[in-house]
Design a protein around this motif. Structure first.
Motif, short mmCIF file in Angstrom:
data_model
loop_
_atom_site.label_atom_id
_atom_site.label_comp_id
_atom_site.label_asym_id
_atom_site.label_seq_id
_atom_site.Cartn_x
_atom_site.Cartn_y
_atom_site.Cartn_z
N GLU A 11 101.50 43.40 13.63
CA GLU A 11 100.43 42.67 12.98
C GLU A 11 100.70 42.61 11.47
N VAL A 12 99.96 41.74 10.80
CA VAL A 12 100.05 41.65 9.35
C VAL A 12 99.69 43.03 8.77
N PRO A 13 100.43 43.49 7.78
CA PRO A 13 100.15 44.82 7.20
C PRO A 13 98.71 44.95 6.73
N MET A 14 98.12 46.11 6.95
CA MET A 14 96.72 46.36 6.58
C MET A 14 96.46 46.15 5.08
N VAL A 15 97.47 46.38 4.27
CA VAL A 15 97.28 46.20 2.83
C VAL A 15 96.88 44.75 2.52
N MET A 16 97.31 43.83 3.34
CA MET A 16 96.97 42.42 3.14
C MET A 16 95.46 42.22 3.16
N TYR A 17 94.79 42.84 4.14
CA TYR A 17 93.34 42.72 4.24
C TYR A 17 92.64 43.37 3.04
N SER A 18 93.16 44.50 2.62
CA SER A 18 92.60 45.19 1.47
C SER A 18 92.70 44.34 0.21
N LEU A 19 93.86 43.74 -0.02
CA LEU A 19 94.06 42.91 -1.20
C LEU A 19 93.14 41.69 -1.18
N ILE A 20 93.05 41.05 -0.03
CA ILE A 20 92.21 39.85 0.08
C ILE A 20 90.73 40.21 -0.10
N ASN A 21 90.29 41.31 0.50
CA ASN A 21 88.90 41.72 0.33
C ASN A 21 88.59 42.07 -1.12
N SER A 22 89.52 42.68 -1.80
CA SER A 22 89.35 42.98 -3.21
C SER A 22 89.17 41.70 -4.02
N MET A 23 90.00 40.70 -3.73
CA MET A 23 89.88 39.42 -4.44
C MET A 23 88.57 38.73 -4.10
N LYS A 24 88.15 38.79 -2.83
CA LYS A 24 86.90 38.15 -2.44
C LYS A 24 85.72 38.70 -3.22
N ASP A 25 85.70 40.03 -3.38
CA ASP A 25 84.60 40.64 -4.13
C ASP A 25 84.57 40.14 -5.56
N ASP A 26 85.71 40.14 -6.22
CA ASP A 26 85.79 39.67 -7.60
C ASP A 26 85.45 38.18 -7.69
N TYR A 27 85.95 37.41 -6.73
CA TYR A 27 85.71 35.97 -6.70
C TYR A 27 84.21 35.67 -6.55
N ARG A 28 83.57 36.35 -5.59
CA ARG A 28 82.14 36.12 -5.37
C ARG A 28 81.33 36.47 -6.62
N TYR A 29 81.72 37.55 -7.27
CA TYR A 29 81.03 37.94 -8.50
C TYR A 29 81.17 36.85 -9.56
N GLN A 30 82.40 36.34 -9.73
CA GLN A 30 82.62 35.29 -10.74
C GLN A 30 81.87 34.00 -10.39
N VAL A 31 81.82 33.64 -9.12
CA VAL A 31 81.06 32.45 -8.71
C VAL A 31 79.57 32.66 -8.99
N ALA A 32 79.07 33.84 -8.69
CA ALA A 32 77.66 34.14 -8.95
C ALA A 32 77.36 34.05 -10.45
N GLN A 33 78.27 34.54 -11.26
CA GLN A 33 78.10 34.46 -12.72
C GLN A 33 78.08 33.00 -13.18
N LEU A 34 78.97 32.19 -12.62
CA LEU A 34 79.00 30.77 -12.99
C LEU A 34 77.71 30.08 -12.58
N ASP A 35 77.23 30.41 -11.36
CA ASP A 35 75.97 29.82 -10.89
C ASP A 35 74.80 30.25 -11.77
N LYS A 36 74.80 31.52 -12.16
CA LYS A 36 73.74 32.04 -13.02
C LYS A 36 73.78 31.36 -14.39
N ASP A 37 75.00 31.18 -14.92
CA ASP A 37 75.15 30.49 -16.20
C ASP A 37 74.64 29.06 -16.11
N ASP A 38 74.92 28.40 -14.99
CA ASP A 38 74.45 27.03 -14.80
C ASP A 38 72.93 26.96 -14.72
N ASP A 39 72.31 27.95 -14.08
CA ASP A 39 70.85 27.98 -13.95
C ASP A 39 70.17 28.26 -15.28
#
Length: 127
Positions: free
Chosen positions: A87-115
């Protein structure tokens, strides 16, 4: 680099880095590696998100996730094999989940700035 450019182009520096990570001395597989890099980038970007065009610029986690996926795809490229598959190495999931968290935070900040119409702090002073 734009998301579209990440999905469609591979510069010589990236290709050289991937070649080194795979310990390849020749450029015989450069065409295949270029395809695999584009495929891995597209896969990671699709899993994380495409709303922030500059999110993946100078992002070491993204670069590492792409390298891990390229390495996996390159090493396991046989369509039919008598060897055990992995299977795909487990580190792959860890890296992607880490990016998703940061990405969601940045999107929320952009949405908040727009509001608000103005930039805001991640947390109020009450914290």
């Amino acid at each position: 680099m734009t998301i579209k450019a990440l999905k469609t182009t591979v510069d010589d520096g990236t290709l050289s880095l991937v070649r080194n990570s795979l310990r390849l001395d020749s450029q015989d597989d450069d065409e295949l590696l270029t395809l695999l890099i584009k495929t891995a980038r597209t896969d990671v970007i699709n899993q994380v998100g495409e709303q922030i065009d500059t999110f993946f610029d100078n992002n070491n986690i993204f670069d590492t996730a792409v390298m891990v996926e390229v390495s996996h795809l390159y090493t396991n490229r046989q369509a039919v094999s008598t060897q055990e598959t992995y299977e795909v190495p487990m580190v792959m999931y860890s890296l992607i989940n880490s990016m998703k968290d940061d990405y969601r935070y940045q999107v929320a900040q952009l949405d908040k700035d727009d509001d608000d119409g103005e930039e805001s702090e991640p947390f109020s002073d009450d914290y």
